[in-house]
Design an enzyme around this catalytic site. Structure first.
Site, PDB file in Angstrom:
ATOM      1  N   ASP A   9       0.867  -1.174   0.000  1.00 14.74           N
ATOM      2  CA  ASP A   9       0.000   0.000   0.000  1.00 14.74           C
ATOM      3  C   ASP A   9       0.914   1.238   0.000  1.00 14.74           C
ATOM      4  O   ASP A   9       2.087   1.143   0.386  1.00 14.74           O
ATOM      5  CB  ASP A   9      -0.876  -0.053   1.256  1.00 14.74           C
ATOM      6  N   LEU A  10       0.398   2.376  -0.419  1.00 13.12           N
ATOM      7  CA  LEU A  10       1.216   3.593  -0.439  1.00 13.12           C
ATOM      8  C   LEU A  10       1.001   4.448   0.814  1.00 13.12           C
ATOM      9  O   LEU A  10       1.819   4.436   1.723  1.00 13.12           O
ATOM     10  CB  LEU A  10       0.930   4.410  -1.703  1.00 13.12           C
ATOM     11  N   THR A  43      -2.856   0.305  -4.356  1.00 15.85           N
ATOM     12  CA  THR A  43      -3.267   1.572  -3.751  1.00 15.85           C
ATOM     13  C   THR A  43      -4.689   1.973  -4.127  1.00 15.85           C
ATOM     14  O   THR A  43      -5.218   1.534  -5.144  1.00 15.85           O
ATOM     15  CB  THR A  43      -2.275   2.692  -4.175  1.00 15.85           C
ATOM     16  N   LYS A 193      -8.711  -4.595  -2.988  1.00 16.35           N
ATOM     17  CA  LYS A 193      -7.325  -4.793  -3.417  1.00 16.35           C
ATOM     18  C   LYS A 193      -6.948  -6.269  -3.592  1.00 16.35           C
ATOM     19  O   LYS A 193      -6.172  -6.606  -4.490  1.00 16.35           O
ATOM     20  CB  LYS A 193      -6.367  -4.158  -2.414  1.00 16.35           C
ATOM     21  N   ASP A 216      -2.215  -0.315   6.111  1.00  7.10           N
ATOM     22  CA  ASP A 216      -2.457   0.421   7.362  1.00  7.10           C
ATOM     23  C   ASP A 216      -3.916   0.783   7.596  1.00  7.10           C
ATOM     24  O   ASP A 216      -4.273   1.223   8.687  1.00  7.10           O
ATOM     25  CB  ASP A 216      -1.635   1.722   7.360  1.00  7.10           C
ATOM     26  N   ASN A 219      -9.156  -0.154   3.973  1.00  8.30           N
ATOM     27  CA  ASN A 219      -9.181  -0.673   2.600  1.00  8.30           C
ATOM     28  C   ASN A 219      -8.092  -1.711   2.330  1.00  8.30           C
ATOM     29  O   ASN A 219      -7.954  -2.205   1.213  1.00  8.30           O
ATOM     30  CB  ASN A 219      -9.114   0.471   1.568  1.00  8.30           C
TER      31      ASN A 219
END
Length: 267
Positions: A9-10, A43, A193, A216, A219
């Site tokens: 994830d970003l 993301t 995702k 984190d 999602n």
């Protein structure tokens, strides 16, 4: 060692509080790739707001945007590409209910473009551009968008989300962004995702047990649940941590992903 697919994830995970990938995190991810693993971004951001990180890491792997509504190999044709969309009529219906739904602005997005319901008072940087033009107004939306972004307040986020899910329950899912802004992201029904990362894993012949995922936020729940090894950031939500196999010892501001991955893969 078996080749791993490392899904990252970003925001809040790979990026620090300044929305940057540090040199240390970049170096560790490069080492992971050099060791024969695949690093893939997963993301909620559109591609135009994540392309710079794909380029910074010198990735050649497929990636997931819009929380799974777009799975693609950037700037190349790819047999496994998948792009889902929302009926544009839903976007216009939500726009008509803007006041009742307590929305500050409504935006419709696809891979290359975005449309907003107003120009004044919206920060162009939010859409990775210098300025919002009249061509970006919602009245010019002619195709079905990949995703909708709705800005509300933290006070109304839960009730607005529930109302949308009730009205359009067969067509959409609503996701919440982390961070200071109360942003609701509307995606096609069933999109998340894990679905996108599974497509990537299959395309590469990598087993589900060999997928490592970092996240984190809410999602990322399905992603960490799907992965053979799901890692929540120390700064992640309690909900996400309950789905994780492990938690980083440090936050995204302390290169928590880099420290964990370097140790886990013995780089």
């Amino acid at each position: 060692m078996t080749k791993k697919l490392i899904a990252i994830d970003l925001d809040g995970t790979t990026l620090n509080a300044h929305s940057l990938i540090t040199k240390r995190t970049e170096a560790v991810l490069q080492k992971a790739i050099a060791a024969g693993n695949v690093v893939s971004i997963a993301t909620g951001r559109p591609y135009r707001m994540s392309a710079q990180f794909y380029q910074q890491l010198n990735l050649t792997s497929p990636m997931v945007n819009f929380n799974g509504a777009l799975v693609h190999l950037p700037n190349k044709e790819w047999a496994y590409e998948k792009e889902l969309s929302i009926k544009k009529e839903i976007a216009f219906s939500i726009l008509e209910q803007k006041q009742v739904l307590n929305l500050d602005f409504i935006a419709a997005e696809n891979r290359e473009s975005f449309y907003v319901d107003r120009i004044d008072g919206i920060e162009p940087q939010f859409f990775a551009t210098d300025r919002i033009l009249s061509a970006n107004l919602m009245k010019n939306l002619s195709n079905d968008p990949t995703s909708l972004l709705l800005k509300t307040t933290h006070e109304y986020a839960a009730t607005t989300s529930a109302r949308l899910m009730s009205e359009f329950k067969d067509d959409i899912d609503v996701r919440t962004w982390g961070g200071p802004n109360a942003i609701l992201e509307v995606v096609p029904k069933g999109v998340q995702k894990a679905m996108g990362v599974d497509i990537i894993a299959r395309s590469l012949g990598i087993a589900q047990k060999d997928v490592i995922a970092f996240g984190d936020e809410h999602n990322d729940v399905e992603l960490l649940d799907y992965a053979g090894w799901g890692v929540a950031m120390k700064n992640g939500t309690d909900q996400l941590k309950s789905y994780a196999n492990d938690i980083t010892e440090r936050t995204n501001d302390e290169d928590g992903l880099a420290d964990y991955l370097e140790s886990y893969l013995a780089l």
